[in-house]
Design an enzyme around this catalytic site. Structure first.
Site, PDB file in Angstrom:
ATOM      1  N   SER A 142       2.696  26.567 -25.505  1.00  0.00           N
ATOM      2  CA  SER A 142       3.516  26.209 -26.596  1.00  0.00           C
ATOM      3  C   SER A 142       3.726  27.730 -27.467  1.00  0.00           C
ATOM      4  O   SER A 142       2.719  28.476 -27.295  1.00  0.00           O
ATOM      5  CB  SER A 142       3.007  25.335 -27.733  1.00  0.00           C
ATOM      6  OG  SER A 142       3.713  25.532 -29.032  1.00  0.00           O
ATOM      7  N   TYR A 155      -3.778  21.671 -32.959  1.00  0.00           N
ATOM      8  CA  TYR A 155      -2.728  21.851 -31.958  1.00  0.00           C
ATOM      9  C   TYR A 155      -2.745  23.301 -31.607  1.00  0.00           C
ATOM     10  O   TYR A 155      -2.659  23.697 -30.441  1.00  0.00           O
ATOM     11  CB  TYR A 155      -1.220  21.316 -32.685  1.00  0.00           C
ATOM     12  CG  TYR A 155      -0.373  21.528 -31.531  1.00  0.00           C
ATOM     13  CD1 TYR A 155      -0.153  20.345 -30.487  1.00  0.00           C
ATOM     14  CD2 TYR A 155       0.654  22.436 -31.336  1.00  0.00           C
ATOM     15  CE1 TYR A 155       0.788  20.382 -29.568  1.00  0.00           C
ATOM     16  CE2 TYR A 155       1.606  22.500 -30.363  1.00  0.00           C
ATOM     17  CZ  TYR A 155       1.939  21.459 -29.397  1.00  0.00           C
ATOM     18  OH  TYR A 155       2.879  21.591 -28.520  1.00  0.00           O
TER      19      TYR A 155
HETATM   20  P1  NAD Z   1       5.824  13.424 -24.826  1.00  0.00           P
HETATM   21  O1  NAD Z   1       5.123  12.851 -26.032  1.00  0.00           O
HETATM   22  O2  NAD Z   1       7.082  13.239 -24.662  1.00  0.00           O
HETATM   23  O3  NAD Z   1       4.814  13.287 -23.446  1.00  0.00           O
HETATM   24  C1  NAD Z   1       3.562  13.446 -23.612  1.00  0.00           C
HETATM   25  C2  NAD Z   1       2.979  12.896 -22.129  1.00  0.00           C
HETATM   26  O4  NAD Z   1       1.616  13.088 -22.288  1.00  0.00           O
HETATM   27  C3  NAD Z   1       3.248  11.476 -21.749  1.00  0.00           C
HETATM   28  O5  NAD Z   1       3.462  11.174 -20.492  1.00  0.00           O
HETATM   29  C4  NAD Z   1       1.940  10.844 -22.462  1.00  0.00           C
HETATM   30  O6  NAD Z   1       1.673   9.253 -21.557  1.00  0.00           O
HETATM   31  C5  NAD Z   1       0.867  11.643 -21.831  1.00  0.00           C
HETATM   32  N1  NAD Z   1      -0.208  11.424 -22.448  1.00  0.00           N
HETATM   33  C6  NAD Z   1      -0.654  11.598 -23.885  1.00  0.00           C
HETATM   34  N2  NAD Z   1      -1.924  11.281 -23.939  1.00  0.00           N
HETATM   35  C7  NAD Z   1      -2.491  11.145 -22.947  1.00  0.00           C
HETATM   36  C8  NAD Z   1      -3.761  10.891 -22.166  1.00  0.00           C
HETATM   37  N3  NAD Z   1      -4.964  10.683 -23.168  1.00  0.00           N
HETATM   38  N4  NAD Z   1      -3.970  10.786 -21.006  1.00  0.00           N
HETATM   39  C9  NAD Z   1      -3.101  11.073 -20.011  1.00  0.00           C
HETATM   40  N5  NAD Z   1      -1.604  11.329 -20.390  1.00  0.00           N
HETATM   41  C10 NAD Z   1      -1.546  11.305 -21.626  1.00  0.00           C
HETATM   42  O7  NAD Z   1       5.484  15.110 -25.342  1.00  0.00           O
HETATM   43  P2  NAD Z   1       6.116  16.296 -24.484  1.00  0.00           P
HETATM   44  O8  NAD Z   1       7.131  16.889 -25.887  1.00  0.00           O
HETATM   45  O9  NAD Z   1       7.072  16.105 -23.326  1.00  0.00           O
HETATM   46  O10 NAD Z   1       4.957  17.256 -24.620  1.00  0.00           O
HETATM   47  C11 NAD Z   1       4.408  17.632 -23.431  1.00  0.00           C
HETATM   48  C12 NAD Z   1       3.918  18.995 -23.229  1.00  0.00           C
HETATM   49  O11 NAD Z   1       4.544  19.995 -24.005  1.00  0.00           O
HETATM   50  C13 NAD Z   1       2.671  19.152 -24.638  1.00  0.00           C
HETATM   51  O12 NAD Z   1       1.610  19.595 -24.167  1.00  0.00           O
HETATM   52  C14 NAD Z   1       3.243  19.586 -25.720  1.00  0.00           C
HETATM   53  O13 NAD Z   1       2.104  20.110 -26.475  1.00  0.00           O
HETATM   54  C15 NAD Z   1       3.897  20.785 -25.038  1.00  0.00           C
HETATM   55  N6  NAD Z   1       5.068  21.164 -25.902  1.00  0.00           N
HETATM   56  C16 NAD Z   1       6.160  20.517 -26.485  1.00  0.00           C
HETATM   57  C17 NAD Z   1       7.084  21.021 -27.156  1.00  0.00           C
HETATM   58  C18 NAD Z   1       8.033  20.167 -27.880  1.00  0.00           C
HETATM   59  O14 NAD Z   1       8.875  20.827 -28.532  1.00  0.00           O
HETATM   60  N7  NAD Z   1       8.349  18.924 -27.339  1.00  0.00           N
HETATM   61  C19 NAD Z   1       6.955  22.362 -27.527  1.00  0.00           C
HETATM   62  C20 NAD Z   1       5.971  23.204 -26.850  1.00  0.00           C
HETATM   63  C21 NAD Z   1       5.015  22.445 -26.206  1.00  0.00           C
END
Ligand code: NAD
Length: 260
Positions: A142, A155
């Site tokens: 991120s 985070y």
């Molecule tokens: P999201 O909540 O849509 O998806 C998260 C996924 O992780 C889901 O499939 C959930 O079931 C899974 N998950 C959560 N806990 C779990 C566990 N204990 N075991 C197995 N699976 C688990 O989130 P997202 O926004 O798609 O985020 C995905 C990644 O991208 C994360 O690492 C997040 O930090 C990173 N990210 C997101 C953003 C953003 O703006 N959305 C920005 C930077 C980084």
């Protein structure tokens, strides 16, 4: 290029992980999905990807807080597909509060899922990758792996740690055709961010549209979201020939967040 390669994408039942699974499958990659969700919805997802892209798709229910589950997930990938060539460590959670009010169990969960799970997955997948002299490891970090924001201590610590882990894995495997990169997105519109929009709207008694505008405006030069599909495209690029020597580096896709 990726036809016949085998990938694991953690946290691929939603958001960015789901888009990455689609993007890899569209390139002919077999995919092991992982993440939480409704059983029937996950079965439907496996069938959808299989039929749409004519690749093998399976699902591991591994909980990223449990090291043994993660080792079993990698073993399942090797058993089902014959190898794990691409490992995308994507599963992640968020929680916001000032440090002195941050619940200890939330800290532990975020460090486990957003950082330690990647270590356990990489540790389990590397021996097979070394044996076959091929591996692409992509850690979804991120902008918070590079800069901080208030109220996100766990985070930010986890994502900074993930970029450190990325560098070490890259250094240790330079003699192989194994790369390890960290993708650093800014705001991406997913359920994880939608929750932050709703929380902000509620706390400040504003509409979700106003909350979104403020969130984007506060951090990014481009006042628009990155789409999950664009992260999927970046993963495919990092797995391809043009990126064969990209390793150990954060790859930023943040609408200008970290330019200032
Ligand atoms: P999201 O909540 O849509 O998806 C998260 C996924 O992780 C889901 O499939 C959930 O079931 C899974 N998950 C959560 N806990 C779990 C566990 N204990 N075991 C197995 N699976 C688990 O989130 P997202 O926004 O798609 O985020 C995905 C990644 O991208 C994360 O690492 C997040 O930090 C990173 N990210 C997101 C953003 C953003 O703006 N959305 C920005 C930077 C980084």
């Amino acid at each position: 290029m990726l036809k016949g390669k085998n990938a694991i994408v953690t946290g691929s039942t939603s958001g960015i992980g789901l888009a990455i699974a689609h993007a890899l499958a569209a390139e002919g990659c077999n995919v092991l999905l992982n993440g939480f969700g409704d059983k029937a919805a996950i079965s439907a997802l496996v069938n959808e990807l299989q039929q749409k892209y004519r690749v093998n798709v399976d699902y591991s229910p591994a909980d990223m807080t449990k090291p043994k589950d993660i080792v079993d997930m990698v073993a399942m990938g090797e058993r089902m597909f014959g190898s794990v060539d691409i490992l995308v460590n994507n599963a992640g959670i968020q929680f916001t509060a000032p440090v002195d009010q941050f619940p200890a169990e939330k800290w532990d969960a975020i460090i486990a899922i957003n950082l330690s799970a990647s270590f356990h997955g990489i540790r389990a997948a590397l021996p097979g990758m070394k044996k076959r002299n091929y591996g692409r490891i992509i850690n979804i970090a991120s902008v918070h792996g590079l800069v901080a924001s208030e109220n996100k201590c766990a985070y930010v610590a986890a994502k900074h740690g993930l970029i450190g882990l990325t560098k070490v894995v890259a250094l240790e495997n330079g003699d192989y055709d194994i790369s390890c990169s960290a993708i650093c997105p800014g705001w991406v519109h997913t359920p994880l961010v939608e929750k932050q929009v709703q929380d902000k709207a509620k706390a400040e008694n504003i509409t979700p549209e106003e909350a979104t505008k403020e969130m984007l405006g506060e951090k990014q030069a481009m006042k628009r979201f990155t789409h999950p599909e664009q992260i999927g495209g970046l993963v495919v690029f990092l797995c391809g020939d043009a990126a064969a020597t990209m390793t150990g580096a954060p790859v930023i896709i943040d609408g200008g967040w970290t330019a200032q």
